[in-house]
Write an enzyme that holds these catalytic residues in place. Structure first.
Site, PDB file in Angstrom:
ATOM      1  N   THR A 340       1.006  -1.098  -0.007  1.00  0.00           N
ATOM      2  CA  THR A 340       0.219  -0.003   0.026  1.00  0.00           C
ATOM      3  C   THR A 340       1.042   0.692   0.057  1.00  0.00           C
ATOM      4  OG1 THR A 340      -0.215  -0.377   1.934  1.00  0.00           O
ATOM      5  CG2 THR A 340      -1.927  -0.966   0.934  1.00  0.00           C
ATOM      6  N   ASP A 341      -0.121   2.553  -0.188  1.00  0.00           N
ATOM      7  CA  ASP A 341       1.133   3.449  -0.568  1.00  0.00           C
ATOM      8  C   ASP A 341       0.401   4.351   1.265  1.00  0.00           C
ATOM      9  OD1 ASP A 341       0.872   4.276  -2.879  1.00  0.00           O
ATOM     10  OD2 ASP A 341      -1.184   4.328  -3.048  1.00  0.00           O
ATOM     11  N   SER A 366       1.085   8.491   5.462  1.00  0.00           N
ATOM     12  CA  SER A 366       0.656   8.446   4.013  1.00  0.00           C
ATOM     13  C   SER A 366       1.676   8.728   2.717  1.00  0.00           C
ATOM     14  CB  SER A 366      -0.576   9.375   4.067  1.00  0.00           C
ATOM     15  OG  SER A 366      -1.099   9.608   2.325  1.00  0.00           O
ATOM     16  N   ARG A 367       1.986   8.517   2.113  1.00  0.00           N
ATOM     17  CA  ARG A 367       2.416   7.952   0.970  1.00  0.00           C
ATOM     18  C   ARG A 367       2.541   9.578  -0.032  1.00  0.00           C
ATOM     19  NH1 ARG A 367       4.168   2.584   1.876  1.00  0.00           N
ATOM     20  NH2 ARG A 367       5.075   2.826   3.526  1.00  0.00           N
ATOM     21  N   VAL A 368       1.557   9.191  -0.266  1.00  0.00           N
ATOM     22  CA  VAL A 368       1.289   9.900  -1.506  1.00  0.00           C
ATOM     23  C   VAL A 368       0.092  11.371  -1.080  1.00  0.00           C
ATOM     24  CG1 VAL A 368       1.786   8.793  -3.934  1.00  0.00           C
ATOM     25  CG2 VAL A 368      -0.443   8.434  -2.221  1.00  0.00           C
TER      26      VAL A 368
END
Ligand code: ATP
Length: 514
Positions: A340-341, A366-368
């Site tokens: 997941t991101d 939260s990577r994006v």
């Protein structure tokens, strides 16, 4: 002699008919049940069946081919209590397993094959799609750049989600995982996003609670509930997230945005392991078969944002995973974290201390989504994370004795206020303008005069108050997503005025204010 004439006529006619007949031999693939146990049927005599092929048994029950050997097919039954016997005929329908898709599913509670579970007639769906479909190619994707607002302050401000993102919700048993996913669905009441809740291996009563909550607080007419219940055959539980993803893709391909909550993939992994062991696939780590990572990767890769040429639709996935004793490094959670991101980690201790949603801000990421956050929220949420992290560290030291340093004291009281702000009851999603106003007021010290205990009441009154006292600013933030200096000043002034009442210990009701 006279008796023979009709007979020879008949013979001649028949011969002529036969000569005229066009014979086109048709071979129907037919196999036989060789063994049946625990929802798995072993079938012989269908050497050409494809992986995932839908097979029909003599009793009318359906099964799908899960693994193929030269001699035997292992198929998973899709019908509950199907009367299957050794020697039963099995025919290959020539189709791979498909899920019904379409608008008729909106507002309905169905099983993964679209059969109603809400006591209403079967939905009249317009199309069917294979449950396993390829994920969009890189070239077909677009960057995740538009926020998906959950209405939950701690998520939207610190771990913002974007449309097309995959964010794992992970935590121990009963830490509010389902509630977080459900609240995100409920908050879509004020957007156009289609919501799909998929239950895998859940109790019917738990699914009923989610359905009731969305019906009461959300937009059920834009939601689909797909249930592979604990009582359903393992095959149905296994296909549930895949079928739901195909249902989501129908709307995505029409350019719409979809939110899919998968509750949960730990149970899905357990079902996959159960089926793999029954079909005698070699067990790997923790007895999961070797393809467990690929299974969830190919499912979640289908959640993406499509390029404008393909309509710009998106699927945002919130898969849920359960941990034991907060062990994030267990096999399935680590797999999912790497697929997941980002992840929102829920913590049992925070939950027991009534800090709900019990989001562990240190472990969540939260990577994006940050890039998709609205500029107005980004402008005011920058410091919160840092201040809060510092507070959590300082708070540990205060346990060992009193604090005399005034700067540290101020940091601690500010942190306590942030904590109170980030604690949010269920079904109380905040709009963008409410969130911006609260965080701007916090940064400007407009909340310094009130005690953290008064914050929940202030937050409850805030939306109505802002609508009345800062109408223009609320409208501008909602429309542009930006925060001009005037807007910010107007919002902070409104919060300051509301906070005044609380500072005096007077809890003003909306009517008094009006
Ligand atoms: N923000 C919140 N405020 C108050 N109560 C909450 C909040 N979030 C969750 N709860 C309560 O906590 C309980 C557990 O929540 P939930 O069922 O969502 O947890 P879960 O982690 O999904 O549980 P399970 O492990 O059984 O799937 C529920 O009674 C729910 O109402």
């Amino acid at each position: 002699m006279s008796d023979r004439a009709p007979l020879s006529n008949w013979l001649e006619e028949s011969r002529a008919k036969l000569a005229r007949a066009e014979l086109s031999p048709q071979a129907e693939p037919v196999g036989w049940v060789a063994r049946v146990a625990d929802g798995i049927v072993q079938i012989t005599g269908l050497p050409d069946a494809a992986l995932g092929a839908l097979l029909q048994l003599e009793s009318g029950a359906y099964a799908f081919a899960q693994s193929l050997d030269p001699e035997v097919i292992n198929a998973v039954l899709l019908d509950e209590g199907a009367a299957v016997e050794v020697g039963d005929r099995v025919s290959d329908t020539g189709e791979v397993l498909q899920a019904p898709v379409g608008e008729a599913l909106l507002g309905r509670v169905v099983d993964p094959l679209g059969r109603p579970l809400d006591g209403q007639p079967a939905p009249k769906t317009e199309a069917r799609l294979p449950i396993e479909r390829p994920a969009p190619e890189i070239i077909e994707r677009d960057l995740v750049a538009e926020p998906l607002e959950t209405g939950i302050l701690v998520v939207d401000s610190l771990f913002a989600l974007g449309r097309g993102q995959r964010e794992l919700i992970v935590g121990d048993h009963a830490t509010g995982k389902t509630s977080l996913g459900t609240d995100a669905i409920i908050n879509q009441k004020s957007s156009e996003v289609i919501c799909i809740y998929v239950a895998v291996g859940q109790r019917a009563s738990a699914v009923e609670r989610v359905v009731a909550a969305v019906r009461e607080h959300g937009a059920p007419e834009r939601s689909i509930f797909v249930a592979g219940l604990a009582s359903a055959p393992p095959g149905l539980q296994w296909i549930a997230p895949f079928a739901a993803m195909s249902m989501a893709e129908f709307f995505r391909d029409r350019g719409q945005d979809v939110l899919i909550v998968i509750d949960d993939l730990t149970l899905h992994a357990a079902t996959h392991r159960e089926l793999a062991l029954l079909t005698r696939e070699p067990p790997g780590r923790e007895a999961y078969p070797g393809d467990i990572f690929y299974l969830h990767a190919r499912l979640l890769e289908r959640a993406a944002k499509l390029s404008p040429e393909l309509g710009g639709g998106s699927i945002t996935a919130l898969p849920i995973a359960q941990t034991d004793a907060g062990n994030l490094s267990a096999y399935i959670p680590t797999n999912l974290i790497s697929i997941t991101d980002g992840q929102i980690v829920l913590n049992t201790h925070l939950f027991s201390a009534n800090q709900r949603p019990a989001v562990d801000v240190g472990l969540s990421v939260s990577r994006v989504g940050g890039k998709a956050q609205k500029p107005a929220l980004r402008a005011v949420s920058g410091r919160v994370r840092l201040d809060y992290a510092q507070f959590l560290e300082l708070e540990m030291f205060t346990r060992f004795g009193g604090i005399s340093n005034t700067r540290v004291k101020a940091q601690i009281t500010r942190g306590a206020r942030i904590r109170a702000l980030l604690t949010q009851p269920r079904y109380s999603g905040l709009r963008l303008a409410d969130q911006v106003a609260l965080l701007a007021a916090l940064a400007d010290g407009a909340l310094d005069a009130i005690s953290p205990e008064a914050i929940p009441e202030l937050r409850a009154q805030l939306p109505g108050w802002l609508d009345a006292q800062a109408t223009e600013a609320v409208g501008e933030v909602a429309q542009s997503g930006e925060l001009s200096d005037e807007c910010r000043a107007e919002l902070v002034a409104a919060v300051r005025a509301l906070a005044k009442g609380f500072a005096r210990g007077v809890v003003q009701s909306d009517e008094e204010d009006g």
